[in-house]
Write a protein that holds these residues in place. Structure first.
Motif, short mmCIF file in Angstrom:
data_model
loop_
_atom_site.label_atom_id
_atom_site.label_comp_id
_atom_site.label_asym_id
_atom_site.label_seq_id
_atom_site.Cartn_x
_atom_site.Cartn_y
_atom_site.Cartn_z
N ASN A 175 1.06 -1.22 0.05
CA ASN A 175 0.00 0.06 0.01
C ASN A 175 0.63 1.45 0.04
O ASN A 175 0.86 2.13 1.05
N ARG A 178 -0.33 4.74 0.65
CA ARG A 178 -0.68 5.43 2.11
C ARG A 178 0.52 5.85 2.85
O ARG A 178 0.19 6.34 4.12
N LEU A 190 -7.20 9.37 2.54
CA LEU A 190 -7.10 8.07 2.22
C LEU A 190 -8.44 7.50 1.84
O LEU A 190 -9.44 7.55 2.97
N PRO A 193 -8.35 0.69 3.00
CA PRO A 193 -6.99 0.10 2.31
C PRO A 193 -7.76 -1.05 1.57
O PRO A 193 -8.70 -1.66 1.90
#
Length: 256
Positions: A175, A178, A190, A193
């Protein structure tokens, strides 16, 4: 950069249910007895790696770096369970990363950073006198006063790819979106996820019922194959990039 493992390359993947006889086929010696089943533990290596080492000139064509990171991510999840008494994963990578990124927590060492960077802490005579011990307040204070350190992005586009990373049946998400500040990019607010759902915490034998075995992680491997299409496209800022007020307002509303 830490361990000297290549990130560019093919995913580290293959068939997982080889018989122990593969040791005789490739190494001309029977390294394992029939009861060991080729499992990796401690200083032992799982036999599923042997086919990837069959052709010495092709070993460097695999993305060993991303596979090592995927294994560490998966292991950190397992290690966090309260009933776990052992630590698995590439501990050297975790420790070298921690001491590189958090120098205030590292032992005093006059060795320069040379490639691979983990070599800096392979020497004798390091001093631990100023390292805090069992003092969480001091650790938190050091973390709060860290200054950002950015990587060299000129030759490392693939480092920012936001794709699954693979090590046989282990599939973890990288990720990078992030942690954009790590790459000197503005950090946006954000979304949730990416969830790997069924892929999280899979076992080696989960692949055995798939025929062909390539169908087990076909979609995820395809994403890694085209990882250059998923790198972060934000402009790298010439000076230190700080979180915006809008981002910090959002962060404090959802963080602890």
């Amino acid at each position: 950069m830490l361990l000297g493992l290549p990130v560019e390359g093919k995913d580290v993947n293959g068939k997982t249910n080889y018989a122990n006889s593969i040791c005789m086929d490739l190494l001309e010696t029977d390294l394992l007895d029939d009861n060991s089943r080729g499992q990796g533990s401690g200083s032992c290596m799982h036999i599923l790696y042997l086919p990837l080492l069959r052709h010495v000139d092709r070993i460097g064509s695999y993305s060993w770096g991303s596979a090592c990171l995927a294994y560490l991510y998966s292991s950190l999840c397992k290690n966090s369970h309260k009933d776990t008494s052992i630590f698995s994963g590439c501990v050297v990578l975790l420790q070298a990363w921690g001491w590189s990124r958090l120098p205030s927590l590292a032992p005093v060492n006059n060795n320069p950073f040379t490639f691979p960077y983990a070599q800096k802490w392979s020497a004798r005579g390091m001093s631990y006198n100023i390292c805090p011990r069992h003092c969480i307040t001091q650790y938190r204070n050091m973390l709060d006063h860290l200054r950002p350190t950015y990587v060299n992005t000129e030759d490392a586009a693939v480092w920012t790819t936001c794709t699954p990373i693979i090590q046989f049946t282990i599939v973890e998400m990288h990720n990078s979106d992030r942690v954009k500040l790590q790459f000197g990019m503005p950090q946006n607010i954000l979304d949730s996820p990416a969830s790997l759902g069924e892929w999280h915490m899979r076992k080696v034998n989960d692949q055995w019922n798939f025929n062909p075995w390539q169908s087990f992680t076909r979609s995820e491997c395809r994403k890694w194959k085209h990882c250059h299409n998923h790198v972060l496209a934000d402009a790298v800022m010439p000076n230190e990039e700080k979180p915006s007020r809008t981002y910090m307002a959002w962060y404090t509303s959802v963080g602890f």
